[in-house]
Write an enzyme that holds these catalytic residues in place. Sequence first.
Site, mmCIF file in Angstrom:
data_model
loop_
_atom_site.group_PDB
_atom_site.id
_atom_site.type_symbol
_atom_site.label_atom_id
_atom_site.label_comp_id
_atom_site.label_asym_id
_atom_site.label_seq_id
_atom_site.Cartn_x
_atom_site.Cartn_y
_atom_site.Cartn_z
ATOM 1 N N HIS A 194 0.701 -1.112 -0.028
ATOM 2 C CA HIS A 194 -0.131 0.140 0.094
ATOM 3 C C HIS A 194 0.898 1.344 0.002
ATOM 4 O O HIS A 194 0.395 2.254 -0.335
ATOM 5 C CB HIS A 194 -0.961 -0.197 1.246
ATOM 6 C CG HIS A 194 -1.850 -1.195 1.164
ATOM 7 N ND1 HIS A 194 -2.694 -1.636 2.346
ATOM 8 C CD2 HIS A 194 -2.332 -1.938 0.157
ATOM 9 C CE1 HIS A 194 -3.462 -2.410 1.870
ATOM 10 N NE2 HIS A 194 -3.022 -2.887 0.535
ATOM 11 N N SER A 198 0.031 -1.195 -6.225
ATOM 12 C CA SER A 198 0.026 -2.496 -6.801
ATOM 13 C C SER A 198 0.653 -2.275 -8.366
ATOM 14 O O SER A 198 -0.010 -1.407 -8.831
ATOM 15 C CB SER A 198 -1.066 -3.288 -6.831
ATOM 16 O OG SER A 198 -0.788 -4.622 -7.651
ATOM 17 N N LYS A 220 -14.875 -7.815 -6.280
ATOM 18 C CA LYS A 220 -13.938 -8.947 -7.010
ATOM 19 C C LYS A 220 -13.369 -10.026 -6.218
ATOM 20 O O LYS A 220 -13.322 -10.937 -6.425
ATOM 21 C CB LYS A 220 -12.999 -8.161 -7.792
ATOM 22 C CG LYS A 220 -13.070 -7.483 -9.085
ATOM 23 C CD LYS A 220 -11.975 -6.863 -9.699
ATOM 24 C CE LYS A 220 -12.551 -6.310 -11.177
ATOM 25 N NZ LYS A 220 -11.065 -5.513 -11.751
ATOM 26 N N ASP A 221 -12.946 -9.350 -4.974
ATOM 27 C CA ASP A 221 -12.397 -10.365 -4.091
ATOM 28 C C ASP A 221 -13.737 -11.415 -3.523
ATOM 29 O O ASP A 221 -13.427 -12.559 -2.886
ATOM 30 C CB ASP A 221 -11.958 -9.577 -2.697
ATOM 31 C CG ASP A 221 -10.672 -9.065 -2.969
ATOM 32 O OD1 ASP A 221 -9.777 -9.255 -3.991
ATOM 33 O OD2 ASP A 221 -10.197 -8.073 -2.346
ATOM 34 N N GLU A 263 5.393 -34.197 -0.594
ATOM 35 C CA GLU A 263 4.094 -33.588 -1.287
ATOM 36 C C GLU A 263 4.416 -32.860 -2.483
ATOM 37 O O GLU A 263 5.336 -32.341 -2.866
ATOM 38 C CB GLU A 263 3.434 -32.705 -0.232
ATOM 39 C CG GLU A 263 2.900 -33.324 1.042
ATOM 40 C CD GLU A 263 1.837 -34.403 0.866
ATOM 41 O OE1 GLU A 263 0.653 -33.829 1.124
ATOM 42 O OE2 GLU A 263 1.981 -35.358 0.312
#
Length: 366
Positions: A194, A198, A220-221, A263
Amino acid sequence: MNLVKFFNSLVITLPSSKAITLNWNYGSMLGMVLIFQILSGTLLALYYSNDFSLSFDSVQYIMYEVNYGWVFRVFHFNGASLFFIFIYLHFFKGLFFSSYRLKKVWSTGVLILFLMIVEAFMGYVLVWAQMSFWASVVITSLLTVIPFWGELIVMWVWSGFTVSGATLKFFFVLHFLLPWFFLVLVMVHLLFLHETGSTSSLFCHGDYDKIFFYLEFWVKDLMNIIIWLLFIFFSLVSPFLLGDPEMFVEANTMMSPVHIVPEWYFLFVYAILRAIPDKVVGVIALLASILVFFIFVFINNYKSGLTKINKFLVFNFIFTCVMLSWLGRCVVEFPFTLISVFFSVLYFFWVLLMLLNFYLVGGLFS
């Protein structure tokens, strides 16, 4: 009042580029998964025993006797895979959009990735099954390559002369405590993000295309709910599809599995380790496969030219990672050993070319 202002600046009035697409949802999804893993892991810890003679049975107790224990165990197990799916997508997105220009954000992100691999490995060991026990023997013994102090460090981690119950307790404590440190590290990662803003599909940081984070990016999230529904469906229908059958067999210190395989999210680094016959060089290559990305922050470049070349390099890098992951599951014999060497070299070759491209763009367009 200050906390309200701080929260408001993080998720309400934060200036965000209009060009941010769903590819920027990976970060918010990772935050959700981290909280989910901490909550489910805490509930599992209430019934888990870190005594080596009881640990495997305590996992079975959780699965069969604890009310809805199997739900939390299945979700936590698959939640680790979900986390690595999105952390790799988040990382590859960063490579595509040259996010390493944001030095503080990139360096904390790479640190989170490295520590998450360590954290997931320790959680993998806690089941105390055949595959996880012998994987811990192999991986912890790699610490002997440290000059002078290597053997002492290994004995300190083992709390003895071999992997034992004391080692299991050591891993359990770290596996329980580290996620709380990750929460702090993720907050630092977000604060740095922030601070600079971005990246976006426009490759710019200007204020001329910015809007408030609320309401558009909240919507959107919220689309992450679709992923969560798919995750729940997968976890309930095929809960152990991504696991290994040896994880259902209690650890036997007298007999190792024929083919030790970690894994799926460790396979590409495991393939690099196995490809190099020299132990010291192999460990260095294993660490370098992740830590090499710290080097990008030392180049002062804020340009965005030659993006087509960068995309070509990143696509080839992703293909190489997929091939290494496949080779990590293959037996150690010809031709897989030879192919592993080839793709291990190719892995660092693509990273070097991305680094050079990033460096040259700054020189050409400065």
